[in-house]
Design a protein around this motif. Structure first.
Motif, PDB file in Angstrom:
ATOM      1  N   PHE A  39      77.649-142.956 -72.016  1.00 50.81           N
ATOM      2  CA  PHE A  39      79.061-142.854 -71.653  1.00 50.81           C
ATOM      3  C   PHE A  39      79.829-142.289 -72.851  1.00 50.81           C
ATOM      4  N   PRO A  40      80.989-141.659 -72.602  1.00 47.46           N
ATOM      5  CA  PRO A  40      81.749-141.033 -73.704  1.00 47.46           C
ATOM      6  C   PRO A  40      82.033-142.009 -74.836  1.00 47.46           C
ATOM      7  N   GLY A  41      81.758-141.570 -76.054  1.00 43.51           N
ATOM      8  CA  GLY A  41      82.042-142.390 -77.227  1.00 43.51           C
ATOM      9  C   GLY A  41      81.072-143.521 -77.475  1.00 43.51           C
ATOM     10  N   PRO A  82      80.212-144.265 -58.221  1.00 42.61           N
ATOM     11  CA  PRO A  82      81.080-143.636 -59.228  1.00 42.61           C
ATOM     12  C   PRO A  82      80.815-144.144 -60.644  1.00 42.61           C
ATOM     13  N   GLY A  83      80.401-145.406 -60.778  1.00 39.59           N
ATOM     14  CA  GLY A  83      80.084-145.968 -62.083  1.00 39.59           C
ATOM     15  C   GLY A  83      78.856-145.361 -62.726  1.00 39.59           C
ATOM     16  N   ASP A  84      78.095-144.590 -61.957  1.00 40.72           N
ATOM     17  CA  ASP A  84      76.928-143.906 -62.516  1.00 40.72           C
ATOM     18  C   ASP A  84      77.329-142.600 -63.211  1.00 40.72           C
ATOM     19  N   SER A  85      78.594-142.228 -63.080  1.00 43.70           N
ATOM     20  CA  SER A  85      79.073-140.990 -63.716  1.00 43.70           C
ATOM     21  C   SER A  85      78.934-141.122 -65.231  1.00 43.70           C
ATOM     22  N   THR A 109      78.556-136.408 -62.210  1.00 46.82           N
ATOM     23  CA  THR A 109      79.802-136.937 -61.643  1.00 46.82           C
ATOM     24  C   THR A 109      79.518-137.389 -60.225  1.00 46.82           C
ATOM     25  N   ILE A 110      79.843-138.639 -59.937  1.00 47.59           N
ATOM     26  CA  ILE A 110      79.703-139.175 -58.589  1.00 47.59           C
ATOM     27  C   ILE A 110      81.111-139.333 -58.012  1.00 47.59           C
ATOM     28  N   ASN A 111      81.396-138.559 -57.010  1.00 47.08           N
ATOM     29  CA  ASN A 111      82.718-138.628 -56.395  1.00 47.08           C
ATOM     30  C   ASN A 111      82.796-139.751 -55.364  1.00 47.08           C
TER      31      ASN A 111
ATOM     32  N   GLY B 104      59.726-148.430 -76.746  1.00 45.16           N
ATOM     33  CA  GLY B 104      61.138-148.149 -76.643  1.00 45.16           C
ATOM     34  C   GLY B 104      61.860-147.947 -77.951  1.00 45.16           C
ATOM     35  N   TYR B 105      63.001-147.294 -77.855  1.00 46.20           N
ATOM     36  CA  TYR B 105      63.906-147.107 -78.970  1.00 46.20           C
ATOM     37  C   TYR B 105      65.258-147.668 -78.560  1.00 46.20           C
ATOM     38  N   THR B 106      65.970-148.260 -79.504  1.00 47.90           N
ATOM     39  CA  THR B 106      67.313-148.752 -79.231  1.00 47.90           C
ATOM     40  C   THR B 106      68.288-148.016 -80.135  1.00 47.90           C
ATOM     41  N   PHE B 107      69.485-147.763 -79.589  1.00 49.40           N
ATOM     42  CA  PHE B 107      70.464-146.959 -80.304  1.00 49.40           C
ATOM     43  C   PHE B 107      71.705-147.763 -80.659  1.00 49.40           C
ATOM     44  N   GLY B 108      72.321-147.401 -81.775  1.00 46.69           N
ATOM     45  CA  GLY B 108      73.617-147.942 -82.125  1.00 46.69           C
ATOM     46  C   GLY B 108      74.689-147.322 -81.238  1.00 46.69           C
ATOM     47  N   SER B 109      75.895-147.831 -81.372  1.00 47.34           N
ATOM     48  CA  SER B 109      76.994-147.358 -80.526  1.00 47.34           C
ATOM     49  C   SER B 109      77.651-146.092 -81.059  1.00 47.34           C
TER      50      SER B 109
END
Lengths: 112, 116
Positions: A39-41, A82-85, A109-111, B104-109
């Motif tokens: 997810f972004p960020g 949509p949460g799978d987007s 993107t899941i609409n 497996g590999y785990t990632f930081g945020s």
């Protein structure tokens, strides 16, 4: 040799549909094939992974199909929401080398 | 699964200064950690492999003197971006092998670095 090629680059699906993301590799030494959701960020989170001794693996709504002879594997998301987007990355590693090689990513993107 | 904590999540620094990013394994010991860089809407690029008690192994094209990696303990690896410039602005992510998963590999945020 070390590349993992992922397609499509982006994908838009209606809620309930089944998005399919494909990856191909060249290095026959690869023996671990995970899929990550990002997810972004945020950092990538492991969704599901497969080893080359099986052709399919299911975990919840996520399925990996693996074709060893074609050196291809794919992710299917059942009953998409949509949460799978998110952005999805396939990856591969050779356990001896310990490094993960990532595909280019697919923005899904899941609409509603 | 295992947890890797990365800090800070965001940092803004001035050109010419240095910035340190920390990556900690919270519930396991990590002899090896991996540092990635990710540009917007792009994939993760492995920068270096951090080895506890020894020198890091850098990928081809990564400047060792620009990106200093220290792995002084089994639970902490740090990445220092030295003399940062705007082109160093990026998303940096650390990773470690997950001891609770077979492969497996785990990632930081991740850490969003902005150099102004």
């Amino acid at each position: 040799q070390q590349q993992v090629k992922q397609s499509p680059q982006s994908l838009i699906v209606q809620k309930g549909g089944i998005p399919i993301i494909n990856c191909a590799y060249e290095n026959t030494a690869f023996d671990y094939f995970p899929w990550y959701q990002q997810f972004p960020g945020k950092g990538p989170a492991l969704l599901i992974a497969i080893r080359p001794d099986v052709s399919e693996k299911k975990e919840g709504r996520f399925t990996i199909s693996f074709n060893k002879s074609a050196k291809q594997f794919s992710l299917h998301i059942m009953d998409s929401q949509p949460g799978d987007s998110a952005t999805y990355f396939c990856a591969a590693s050779d356990q001896g080398a310990q490094k993960l090689v990532f595909g280019q990513g697919t923005r899904l993107t899941i609409n509603p | 699964g295992a947890v890797v904590s990365q800090h800070p999540s965001r940092v803004i620094c001035k050109s010419g200064t240095s910035v340190k990013i920390e990556c900690r394994s919270l519930d396991f010991q990590a002899t090896t950690m991996f540092w990635y860089r990710q540009f917007p809407k792009k994939s993760l690029m492995l920068m270096a492999t951090s080895n506890e008690g020894s020198k890091a192994t850098y990928e081809q094209g990564v400047e060792k003197d620009k990106f200093l990696i220290n792995h002084a303990s089994l639970t902490l690896s740090t990445l220092t971006v030295t003399s940062a410039h705007p082109e160093d602005s990026s998303f940096y992510i650390c990773s470690a092998r997950d001891p609770y998963l077979a492969y497996g590999y785990t990632f930081g945020s991740g850490t969003r670095l902005t150099v102004v």
